[in-house]
Write an enzyme that holds these catalytic residues in place. Structure first.
Site, PDB file in Angstrom:
ATOM      1  N   LEU A 132      61.226  46.585 -66.430  1.00  0.00           N
ATOM      2  CA  LEU A 132      61.797  47.917 -66.288  1.00  0.00           C
ATOM      3  C   LEU A 132      63.146  47.727 -65.601  1.00  0.00           C
ATOM      4  O   LEU A 132      63.278  46.898 -64.697  1.00  0.00           O
ATOM      5  CB  LEU A 132      60.902  48.825 -65.432  1.00  0.00           C
ATOM      6  CG  LEU A 132      59.552  49.243 -66.033  1.00  0.00           C
ATOM      7  CD1 LEU A 132      58.784  50.108 -65.040  1.00  0.00           C
ATOM      8  CD2 LEU A 132      59.742  49.990 -67.348  1.00  0.00           C
ATOM      9  N   ASP A 133      64.153  48.507 -66.019  1.00  0.00           N
ATOM     10  CA  ASP A 133      65.462  48.408 -65.391  1.00  0.00           C
ATOM     11  C   ASP A 133      65.347  48.648 -63.885  1.00  0.00           C
ATOM     12  O   ASP A 133      64.398  49.279 -63.413  1.00  0.00           O
ATOM     13  CB  ASP A 133      66.417  49.441 -65.990  1.00  0.00           C
ATOM     14  CG  ASP A 133      66.619  49.247 -67.487  1.00  0.00           C
ATOM     15  OD1 ASP A 133      66.387  48.118 -67.966  1.00  0.00           O
ATOM     16  OD2 ASP A 133      67.001  50.215 -68.163  1.00  0.00           O
ATOM     17  N   LYS A 134      66.329  48.173 -63.166  1.00  0.00           N
ATOM     18  CA  LYS A 134      66.316  48.288 -61.703  1.00  0.00           C
ATOM     19  C   LYS A 134      66.110  49.722 -61.243  1.00  0.00           C
ATOM     20  O   LYS A 134      65.374  49.985 -60.285  1.00  0.00           O
ATOM     21  CB  LYS A 134      67.616  47.719 -61.131  1.00  0.00           C
ATOM     22  CG  LYS A 134      67.676  47.717 -59.614  1.00  0.00           C
ATOM     23  CD  LYS A 134      68.963  47.089 -59.128  1.00  0.00           C
ATOM     24  CE  LYS A 134      69.053  47.106 -57.605  1.00  0.00           C
ATOM     25  NZ  LYS A 134      70.307  46.490 -57.105  1.00  0.00           N
TER      26      LYS A 134
ATOM     27  N   HIS B 159      67.358  47.665 -72.280  1.00  0.00           N
ATOM     28  CA  HIS B 159      67.759  49.056 -71.997  1.00  0.00           C
ATOM     29  C   HIS B 159      67.466  49.978 -73.188  1.00  0.00           C
ATOM     30  O   HIS B 159      68.211  50.935 -73.443  1.00  0.00           O
ATOM     31  CB  HIS B 159      69.253  49.144 -71.683  1.00  0.00           C
ATOM     32  CG  HIS B 159      69.648  48.457 -70.410  1.00  0.00           C
ATOM     33  ND1 HIS B 159      68.879  48.480 -69.267  1.00  0.00           N
ATOM     34  CD2 HIS B 159      70.753  47.730 -70.105  1.00  0.00           C
ATOM     35  CE1 HIS B 159      69.491  47.798 -68.304  1.00  0.00           C
ATOM     36  NE2 HIS B 159      70.618  47.321 -68.788  1.00  0.00           N
TER      37      HIS B 159
END
Length: 237
Positions: A105-107, A187
């Site tokens: 998962l993105d930051k 993303h």
């Protein structure tokens, strides 16, 4: 399964460190097949041995599976020299299992993230061939519309020409939306919505397969998966 030292078996069950286990054996707190254990070095069959600590039988698991409610600001990685990772959220007795996140998962993305030491399981969950859907709740600068929903259903083409598989898009009453995908491109959800002129302002993963995020877990908290939940991860729509 190969034979294993008694202290490693108990340590892998998350009971105590090997040093602590040796002391527990000295005080007679550990039994092996109904007999008080005499040494930590004895080799046992993990699938057949009956080990108890203070009268409670242990259950040995070859692999370990956890549900994490990922908070914003941490990386979906095992280690990073500069930034905090999801494994920094785990207790030492769990980190020793050589855990890693199942996908990323993105930051700044929050929500359901699976953590395991089972590589085959992780590969199946991530691979589009498994057709395991992931559901995200997204807030966008502008609400999605019927044209966006139709485009997702056909398969969105990203700005670099990458074609995404058909995906689900549903408008929520508050103007946010639910996105359902079975891929994990870089993303991806953000890029899909951006390609429709709907930049994402907040993103949270709610579901993997038939497994939903336990909302009782606060951001940064985690717990083991139950056997039923583990099966639900692999359940297809």
């Amino acid at each position: 399964m190969p034979l294993m030292r008694l202290d490693k078996y108990i340590s892998d069950c998350g009971v105590a460190s090997r040093r602590e286990i040796k002391q527990m054996i000295k005080t007679g707190r550990i039994t092996l097949n109904g007999v008080v254990a005499a040494t930590a070095e004895i080799k046992i069959d993990p699938e057949q041995a009956v080990v108890t600590v203070d009268g409670t039988a242990l259950k040995y698991d070859k692999y370990h599976y956890f549900m994490l409610n990922k908070p914003a600001g941490v990386l979906s990685a095992t280690d990073d020299g500069k930034q905090k990772t999801v494994l920094n959220l785990f207790l030492p007795e769990h980190k020793k299992f050589n855990l890693f996140p199942v996908g990323r998962l993105d930051k700044d993305t929050t929500g359901l993230l699976l953590i395991t030491d089972d590589g085959d399981f992780a590969h199946k969950v991530i691979s589009p061939k498994s057709e395991i859907f992931k559901v995200y709740h997204a807030h966008t600068r502008l609400p999605v519309n019927a044209a966006d929903i139709a485009a997702f259903k056909q398969g969105v083409t990203l700005s670099d020409g990458t074609l995404c598989l058909p995906a689900g898009l549903e408008l929520c009453e508050d103007g946010s939306c639910l996105v359902t995908v079975m891929e994990g491109k870089y993303h991806q959800v953000k890029r899909m919505l951006a390609s429709r002129g709907k930049p994402v302002t907040a993103l949270k993963r709610l579901q993997i397969g038939d497994l939903k995020l336990d909302e009782s877990l606060k951001p940064g908290e985690y717990r083991p998966l139950t056997a039923d939940e583990l099966c639900r991860v692999m359940k297809k729509k």
